[in-house]
Design a protein around this motif. Structure first.
Motif, PDB file in Angstrom:
ATOM      1  N   GLN A   1       0.833  -1.202   0.000  1.00 67.07           N
ATOM      2  CA  GLN A   1       0.000   0.000   0.000  1.00 67.07           C
ATOM      3  C   GLN A   1       0.868   1.252   0.000  1.00 67.07           C
ATOM      4  O   GLN A   1       0.527   2.248  -0.658  1.00 67.07           O
ATOM      5  CB  GLN A   1      -0.909   0.002   1.229  1.00 67.07           C
ATOM      6  N   GLY A   2       1.982   1.206   0.697  1.00 70.47           N
ATOM      7  CA  GLY A   2       2.888   2.345   0.721  1.00 70.47           C
ATOM      8  C   GLY A   2       3.459   2.660  -0.651  1.00 70.47           C
ATOM      9  O   GLY A   2       3.601   3.836  -1.025  1.00 70.47           O
ATOM     10  N   VAL A   3       3.763   1.613  -1.418  1.00 74.99           N
ATOM     11  CA  VAL A   3       4.259   1.813  -2.778  1.00 74.99           C
ATOM     12  C   VAL A   3       3.160   2.418  -3.648  1.00 74.99           C
ATOM     13  O   VAL A   3       3.402   3.352  -4.421  1.00 74.99           O
ATOM     14  CB  VAL A   3       4.759   0.484  -3.385  1.00 74.99           C
ATOM     15  N   MET A   4       1.953   1.927  -3.503  1.00 72.47           N
ATOM     16  CA  MET A   4       0.835   2.472  -4.271  1.00 72.47           C
ATOM     17  C   MET A   4       0.613   3.948  -3.942  1.00 72.47           C
ATOM     18  O   MET A   4       0.395   4.780  -4.846  1.00 72.47           O
ATOM     19  CB  MET A   4      -0.441   1.677  -3.991  1.00 72.47           C
ATOM     20  N   ASP A   5       0.650   4.290  -2.667  1.00 71.43           N
ATOM     21  CA  ASP A   5       0.434   5.681  -2.262  1.00 71.43           C
ATOM     22  C   ASP A   5       1.544   6.592  -2.774  1.00 71.43           C
ATOM     23  O   ASP A   5       1.320   7.780  -3.028  1.00 71.43           O
ATOM     24  CB  ASP A   5       0.339   5.773  -0.741  1.00 71.43           C
ATOM     25  N   ARG A   6       2.734   6.046  -2.928  1.00 73.88           N
ATOM     26  CA  ARG A   6       3.833   6.823  -3.497  1.00 73.88           C
ATOM     27  C   ARG A   6       3.582   7.076  -4.987  1.00 73.88           C
ATOM     28  O   ARG A   6       3.891   8.153  -5.512  1.00 73.88           O
ATOM     29  CB  ARG A   6       5.150   6.068  -3.299  1.00 73.88           C
ATOM     30  N   LEU A   7       3.005   6.109  -5.657  1.00 76.71           N
ATOM     31  CA  LEU A   7       2.726   6.231  -7.087  1.00 76.71           C
ATOM     32  C   LEU A   7       1.545   7.165  -7.354  1.00 76.71           C
ATOM     33  O   LEU A   7       1.575   7.962  -8.311  1.00 76.71           O
ATOM     34  CB  LEU A   7       2.422   4.851  -7.678  1.00 76.71           C
ATOM     35  N   TYR A   8       0.504   7.056  -6.552  1.00 81.29           N
ATOM     36  CA  TYR A   8      -0.724   7.825  -6.765  1.00 81.29           C
ATOM     37  C   TYR A   8      -1.130   8.517  -5.462  1.00 81.29           C
ATOM     38  O   TYR A   8      -2.154   8.174  -4.861  1.00 81.29           O
ATOM     39  CB  TYR A   8      -1.846   6.904  -7.245  1.00 81.29           C
ATOM     40  N   PRO A   9      -0.351   9.491  -4.994  1.00 87.03           N
ATOM     41  CA  PRO A   9      -0.646  10.121  -3.696  1.00 87.03           C
ATOM     42  C   PRO A   9      -2.017  10.774  -3.624  1.00 87.03           C
ATOM     43  O   PRO A   9      -2.626  10.810  -2.553  1.00 87.03           O
ATOM     44  CB  PRO A   9       0.480  11.161  -3.556  1.00 87.03           C
ATOM     45  N   GLU A  10      -2.511  11.297  -4.744  1.00 87.78           N
ATOM     46  CA  GLU A  10      -3.810  11.965  -4.716  1.00 87.78           C
ATOM     47  C   GLU A  10      -4.974  10.984  -4.600  1.00 87.78           C
ATOM     48  O   GLU A  10      -6.121  11.384  -4.358  1.00 87.78           O
ATOM     49  CB  GLU A  10      -3.990  12.848  -5.968  1.00 87.78           C
ATOM     50  N   PHE A  11      -4.699   9.691  -4.762  1.00 88.62           N
ATOM     51  CA  PHE A  11      -5.747   8.668  -4.636  1.00 88.62           C
ATOM     52  C   PHE A  11      -5.601   7.881  -3.333  1.00 88.62           C
ATOM     53  O   PHE A  11      -6.222   6.827  -3.183  1.00 88.62           O
ATOM     54  CB  PHE A  11      -5.697   7.711  -5.829  1.00 88.62           C
ATOM     55  N   LYS A  12      -4.786   8.371  -2.422  1.00 86.15           N
ATOM     56  CA  LYS A  12      -4.599   7.690  -1.143  1.00 86.15           C
ATOM     57  C   LYS A  12      -5.946   7.541  -0.432  1.00 86.15           C
ATOM     58  O   LYS A  12      -6.707   8.501  -0.315  1.00 86.15           O
ATOM     59  CB  LYS A  12      -3.630   8.487  -0.266  1.00 86.15           C
ATOM     60  N   GLY A  13      -6.241   6.343   0.000  1.00 84.26           N
ATOM     61  CA  GLY A  13      -7.522   6.073   0.647  1.00 84.26           C
ATOM     62  C   GLY A  13      -8.602   5.616  -0.316  1.00 84.26           C
ATOM     63  O   GLY A  13      -9.655   5.156   0.116  1.00 84.26           O
ATOM     64  N   LYS A  14      -8.327   5.722  -1.619  1.00 84.40           N
ATOM     65  CA  LYS A  14      -9.303   5.306  -2.636  1.00 84.40           C
ATOM     66  C   LYS A  14      -8.867   4.040  -3.364  1.00 84.40           C
ATOM     67  O   LYS A  14      -9.709   3.309  -3.895  1.00 84.40           O
ATOM     68  CB  LYS A  14      -9.515   6.433  -3.647  1.00 84.40           C
ATOM     69  N   ILE A  15      -7.551   3.816  -3.422  1.00 80.76           N
ATOM     70  CA  ILE A  15      -7.023   2.593  -4.030  1.00 80.76           C
ATOM     71  C   ILE A  15      -6.449   1.738  -2.908  1.00 80.76           C
ATOM     72  O   ILE A  15      -5.583   2.192  -2.159  1.00 80.76           O
ATOM     73  CB  ILE A  15      -5.929   2.894  -5.072  1.00 80.76           C
ATOM     74  N   HIS A  16      -6.935   0.523  -2.795  1.00 80.14           N
ATOM     75  CA  HIS A  16      -6.520  -0.367  -1.714  1.00 80.14           C
ATOM     76  C   HIS A  16      -5.851  -1.615  -2.292  1.00 80.14           C
ATOM     77  O   HIS A  16      -6.445  -2.337  -3.089  1.00 80.14           O
ATOM     78  CB  HIS A  16      -7.721  -0.774  -0.862  1.00 80.14           C
ATOM     79  N   VAL A  17      -4.619  -1.867  -1.880  1.00 82.28           N
ATOM     80  CA  VAL A  17      -3.872  -3.033  -2.362  1.00 82.28           C
ATOM     81  C   VAL A  17      -4.075  -4.187  -1.397  1.00 82.28           C
ATOM     82  O   VAL A  17      -3.968  -4.018  -0.174  1.00 82.28           O
ATOM     83  CB  VAL A  17      -2.369  -2.719  -2.490  1.00 82.28           C
ATOM     84  N   ARG A  18      -4.373  -5.349  -1.940  1.00 78.36           N
ATOM     85  CA  ARG A  18      -4.602  -6.538  -1.123  1.00 78.36           C
ATOM     86  C   ARG A  18      -3.788  -7.697  -1.695  1.00 78.36           C
ATOM     87  O   ARG A  18      -3.567  -7.766  -2.902  1.00 78.36           O
ATOM     88  CB  ARG A  18      -6.091  -6.903  -1.087  1.00 78.36           C
ATOM     89  N   ILE A  19      -3.364  -8.583  -0.829  1.00 76.83           N
ATOM     90  CA  ILE A  19      -2.629  -9.773  -1.256  1.00 76.83           C
ATOM     91  C   ILE A  19      -3.607 -10.930  -1.364  1.00 76.83           C
ATOM     92  O   ILE A  19      -4.382 -11.197  -0.434  1.00 76.83           O
ATOM     93  CB  ILE A  19      -1.499 -10.102  -0.264  1.00 76.83           C
ATOM     94  N   TYR A  20      -3.588 -11.600  -2.501  1.00 76.69           N
ATOM     95  CA  TYR A  20      -4.491 -12.735  -2.744  1.00 76.69           C
ATOM     96  C   TYR A  20      -3.687 -14.025  -2.664  1.00 76.69           C
ATOM     97  O   TYR A  20      -2.634 -14.166  -3.303  1.00 76.69           O
ATOM     98  CB  TYR A  20      -5.143 -12.574  -4.110  1.00 76.69           C
ATOM     99  N   ASP A  21      -4.170 -14.959  -1.888  1.00 76.75           N
ATOM    100  CA  ASP A  21      -3.443 -16.195  -1.578  1.00 76.75           C
ATOM    101  C   ASP A  21      -3.548 -17.204  -2.720  1.00 76.75           C
ATOM    102  O   ASP A  21      -4.199 -18.236  -2.610  1.00 76.75           O
ATOM    103  CB  ASP A  21      -3.983 -16.799  -0.278  1.00 76.75           C
TER     104      ASP A  21
END
Length: 309
Positions: free
Chosen positions: A8-28
């Protein structure tokens, strides 16, 4: 979960203006896949995480998948009624994701757009653009070698090759350098690599384990205990000389990861089948000393020891 927070931290670095709107999840799942849903959820399979070498490569995939969400690609592409119904709800039950992940993906044009938008974000966030194509090289190599039809959302092998060429062409315009963060990435993800090997062996995807662990470039990212799973993969493949290769893999695991209990159980099984009772008993006892008290196979191994007296 530390791993999810890292992604999630990497995603927020890529798209800071979408923080809280894009959620990264790990799928088993060990399938080489990542996919975006219209509700802003980005799912990343552990199989794909295991193949990636560093944070820059992770960022390349996350940037691509988030671009699908931001550009509303799922609404711009006509889908079948079945797929549309799967995407219609904003909260998709976790159990249904296995079905969702088999959807064929976006059109070539939308994938190209996601490549370009994602690449621009990668560069803007300060990542090394010259790492962007490498994750797709790993995927293309595995898809071709194993003749598999995944990863679904990265499409076929020819399209993977096209994506590699696209990223190489884009990166050629950039100076070398930028954030790679190999150590940070591997510190977080390395346990998942061993878990992916375990699941692949358990699901009889032994060819994938052999492909990875026989590749010196990829093997260096895996814990030494991975040799145990290589040995188990050889036993499942059961070709000529695979029994010998399995023994060598187990012995390597014993030498490099001496506290990894399952190795000793497999060595015990090898020597028991070979008729060497003393060696078999020694390895089984070593397994029992290292395995947890509630190990599911403890009673079986104790029976083996009793039978070898």
């Amino acid at each position: 979960m530390k791993k999810t927070a890292y992604l999630q931290g990497v995603m927020d670095r890529l798209y800071p203006e979408f923080k809280g709107k894009i959620h990264v999840r790990i799928y088993d799942s060990t399938q080489l896949n990542a996919f975006a849903l219209p509700n802003g959820s980005i799912y990343f399979n552990i199989g794909l995480l295991a193949r990636i070498e560093n944070e820059a490569q992770l960022a390349a995939v996350l940037a691509h998948e988030a671009a699908h969400f931001i550009e509303k690609h799922s609404f711009r592409q006509r889908v079948s009624a079945k797929n549309a119904s799967a995407f219609a709800v904003s909260g998709i039950p976790f159990a249904s994701l296995a079905a969702v992940s088999s959807i064929s993906g976006f059109s070539r044009d939308l994938e190209r757009e996601a490549d370009l938008k994602g690449y621009q974000r990668l560069v803007k966030a300060g990542y090394d653009a010259h790492e962007s194509h490498k994750v797709f090289q790993h995927l293309a190599k595995e898809v071709k070698a194993l003749g598999i039809e995944e990863p679904y959302f990265f499409s076929s092998h020819p399209q993977l090759v096209e994506r590699i060429d696209t990223f190489k062409e884009l990166a050629a315009k950039q100076k070398k350098g930028g954030r790679v963060a190999m150590e940070d990435y591997n510190r977080v993800v390395q346990p998942l690599r061993l878990e992916a090997l375990r699941k692949d062996v358990g699901q009889d995807r032994y060819q994938s384990v052999i492909l990875v662990m026989e590749d010196a470039d990829m093997r260096r990212y895996y814990p030494a205990a991975g040799y145990y799973y290589l040995g188990e993969a050889y036993l499942r493949r059961d070709q000529k000389s695979d029994s010998k290769k399995a023994l060598q893999a187990f012995q390597t695991a014993e030498r490099l990861s001496p506290k990894f209990a399952p190795t000793y159980r497999s060595l015990g099984m090898h020597y028991m089948k070979a008729g060497d009772k003393a060696q078999a008993r020694q390895y089984f006892n070593k397994y029992l000393s290292l395995a947890s008290a509630d190990a599911r196979d403890r009673a079986y191994v104790q029976q083996y020891v009793s039978s070898l007296k």
